[in-house]
Scaffold this motif. Structure first.
Motif, short mmCIF file in Angstrom:
data_model
loop_
_atom_site.label_atom_id
_atom_site.label_comp_id
_atom_site.label_asym_id
_atom_site.label_seq_id
_atom_site.Cartn_x
_atom_site.Cartn_y
_atom_site.Cartn_z
N ASP B 61 13.32 -34.86 23.28
CA ASP B 61 13.33 -33.77 22.28
C ASP B 61 12.24 -33.99 21.25
O ASP B 61 11.96 -35.10 20.85
N ASN B 68 13.67 -27.55 17.81
CA ASN B 68 13.34 -28.32 19.02
C ASN B 68 12.34 -27.51 19.85
O ASN B 68 12.66 -26.49 20.44
N ALA B 70 10.48 -28.81 22.37
CA ALA B 70 10.17 -29.52 23.62
C ALA B 70 10.18 -28.60 24.84
O ALA B 70 9.39 -28.77 25.76
N SER B 71 11.07 -27.62 24.80
CA SER B 71 11.16 -26.75 25.99
C SER B 71 10.49 -25.38 25.76
O SER B 71 10.70 -24.46 26.54
#
Lengths: 375, 221
Positions: B61, B68, B70-71
């Protein structure tokens, strides 16, 4: 800012842009000249072939020496085919009539229409101009020579039983090289009166605006709609005309396709080179916050400009090239056809979209971090 | 306000069979200056790319200002980058056919709307107002890097990420650029700076040393 980027970007890579414009210019010049040539020559050829006689025959379904078709079939034909498609339609009634010096074939026609059907026949004197004129006739050259007739001479036509006759003046002498050279042509009502066949015709000849296979389809349609007639497309004329135009279409399509493929490849190479040259710029723009949509919009505007400038310059050049082709191949100058503009623009737009797919995909997939790290 | 402006949790980044970052934990407080050092191939660039949202981790993360990221997909990362991060590159990366002022305006253009007065004010701040209409090719290396710093500042980002900002500069220009970073730090800007130069690294609040994709040493000042 967007315009500033476009303007400065174009300035910065003017050589590559110039190559792109030149490529489009050459492509548009050749493609538009071929399209112009195709439309103009097709039109002229069609017009020329129109004067080469009838292309349609309509007779009785059952064969008989005496006429079995009613004259009203002409109105039925006009109604079925529609007047706009019919260039000319004339009835024909044949019979043996007596002249002062012997017998001859008397042909009843509708002169104004007949003249349109056979306008390439050479005539000394004039055609009979009105369809109700029952004082004039046109005779064939062989008959005129045999009976020592000339334009302006009087000629009396008798029925076989000599009960009916009509004094006529020869208005024209035709020379066809066919059986018509031995015949006497008068308007249909007079022929019907002399031959005692009121309201009857043997057949009708037509010039209809159809080509190739269309003529065959029309013939079948007529026979289905008017069951007592036999309709035939005169293949010699319709088929040849259709074949010539189909061959021309095929040749032009092949040439245009080849040029479009070549142009797509050259344009694709140019755009790919432009993308490669600007990869750091694109990466930086992305790093600074430009979405792929923004990058796409720069490319789109640049491609549109390249295509637009190339097309604007190429269409007049294409017209000049069409003149050169027209004069050297078809011995005729070419008129400008407006359809060339949308056609060329459509082809060029398609080409540009195809050519841009790979470079734009490369720009989309560019690894921003990797490119910015390159020395 | 979050206690941490940036937090990496168990970050892993693999390129095929190679692991560039492995179970990497890292966080930064607002206003902190962190220097990242390490030999070539230690994972500095990979780390910076992930921090700059130019790359995504294979797993783990990444909380940026509490979000967040990260994705996030490419477009989402682009948006967060232009909102939160100012980038300074070793090779400057200025658009060659735009003037110094226009290069700064470009960052503003992608962020919001362009304001020439504001861009000029930033240029004044880096002492290059007299070079506003000059192209990058007409500027010295130091001046180009100052334009690059000005471009990173124009949108008032929460974090400045600098990759070897003085790597291509002579001593004199290095000192000038370094002074800007010190000033920014004093003004409360969060700075993460990758460098090979220990003297520059020591200007930060702490240094982290990387080796084989892991933090091997932390030094606090």
């Amino acid at each position: 800012m967007f315009l500033r980027l476009i303007r400065q970007g174009i300035r910065n890579q003017r050589n590559r842009i110039a190559v792109g414009v030149f490529c489009v210019f050459i492509g548009v010049t050749v493609v538009s000249s071929l399209i112009n040539l195709y439309y103009d020559i097709s039109y002229k050829m069609h017009e020329e072939l129109k004067s080469h006689g009838a292309n349609f025959f309509v007779g009785s379904k059952t064969y008989s020496v005496s006429p079995t078709l009613d004259q009203s079939v002409l109105d039925l034909l006009i109604k079925t085919i529609t007047r706009e498609k019919i260039v000319a339609i004339s009835p024909f009634l044949y019979g043996i009539a007596r002249l002062d010096l012997g017998n001859a074939v008397l042909v009843g026609v509708d002169f104004p229409e007949f003249k349109k059907l056979e306008r390439h026949w050479p005539i000394v004197g004039q055609w009979v101009s009105m369809s109700f004129d029952d004082r004039h006739c046109v005779v064939g050259r062989t008959l005129a020579n045999t009976m020592h007739l000339k334009v302006g001479d009087s000629l009396t036509v008798y029925s076989q039983d000599l009960n009916t006759h009509a004094p006529l003046t020869i208005k024209g002498i035709i020379e066809t090289g066919e059986s018509a050279d031995e015949q006497v042509f008068v308007n249909l009502p007079l022929a019907q009166r002399i031959l005692g066949l009121e309201g009857k015709v043997h057949h009708a000849m037509l010039r209809v605006e159809v080509t190739g296979t269309e003529a065959e389809h029309l013939a079948r349609f007529l026979e289905k709609t008017i069951p007592f007639i036999k309709a035939d497309a005169l293949k010699r004329v319709s088929y040849s005309e259709g074949k010539i135009l189909e061959s021309m279409t095929g040749l032009m399509t092949l040439m245009v396709s080849t040029i479009v493929v070549l142009m797509t490849l050259v344009l694709m190479t140019t755009l790919t080179a432009m993308t490669a040259f600007r990869r750091k710029e694109i990466a930086l723009m992305k790093a600074l916050g430009a979405k792929n949509r923004s990058i796409l919009s720069y490319f789109t505007v640049e491609i549109i400009l390249i295509v637009l400038v190339g097309t604007i310059l190429g269409i007049p050049a294409g017209f000049i090239l069409a003149q050169i082709f027209g004069k050297t191949i078809f011995l005729s100058f070419v008129s400008f056809r407006l359809i060339v503009i949308p056609f060329t623009l459509a082809i060029m737009s398609g080409t540009a979209v195809l050519a841009a797919i790979i470079p734009i995909r490369r720009a989309y997939r560019l690894d921003t971090a990797l490119v910015l790290k390159e020395e | 306000m979050n206690e941490l402006i940036l937090e990496l949790k168990s970050i892993k980044r693999c390129f095929g069979k190679i692991t560039a970052l492995d179970d990497f934990h890292f966080n930064v407080k607002p206003g902190e200056w962190v220097s990242i050092m390490g030999p070539s191939g230690s994972g500095k660039t990979t780390l910076l790319n992930i921090l700059a949202c130019l790359d995504t981790p294979t797993s783990g993360d990444y909380l940026l200002d509490g979000i967040n990221v990260a994705s996030f997909n490419e477009d989402q990362r682009t948006v967060i980058r232009r909102e939160k991060i100012g980038l300074v590159f070793q090779q400057f990366h200025l658009i060659p056919y735009l003037t110094a002022l226009e290069n700064i305006l470009l960052a503003q253009y992608y962020h919001s709307v362009i304001d020439e007065d504001e861009a000029m004010a930033v240029l004044v701040r880096v002492g290059l107002e007299h070079r506003a209409t000059h192209l990058p090719s007409q500027l010295s290396g130091g001046e180009q890097q100052r334009v690059c710093v000005a471009r990173a500042l124009i949108n008032q980002p929460a974090i400045i990420l600098a990759d070897e900002p003085t790597g291509n500069l002579d001593e004199e220009n290095e000192a000038i650029v370094l002074k800007f970073f010190k000033d920014l730090h004093q003004q409360g800007k969060t700075i993460i700076l990758v460098t090979h130069n220990p003297e520059i690294g020591q200007e930060g609040d702490r240094i982290i040393y990387l080796h084989h994709g892991k933090i091997v040493e932390k030094v606090y000042f």
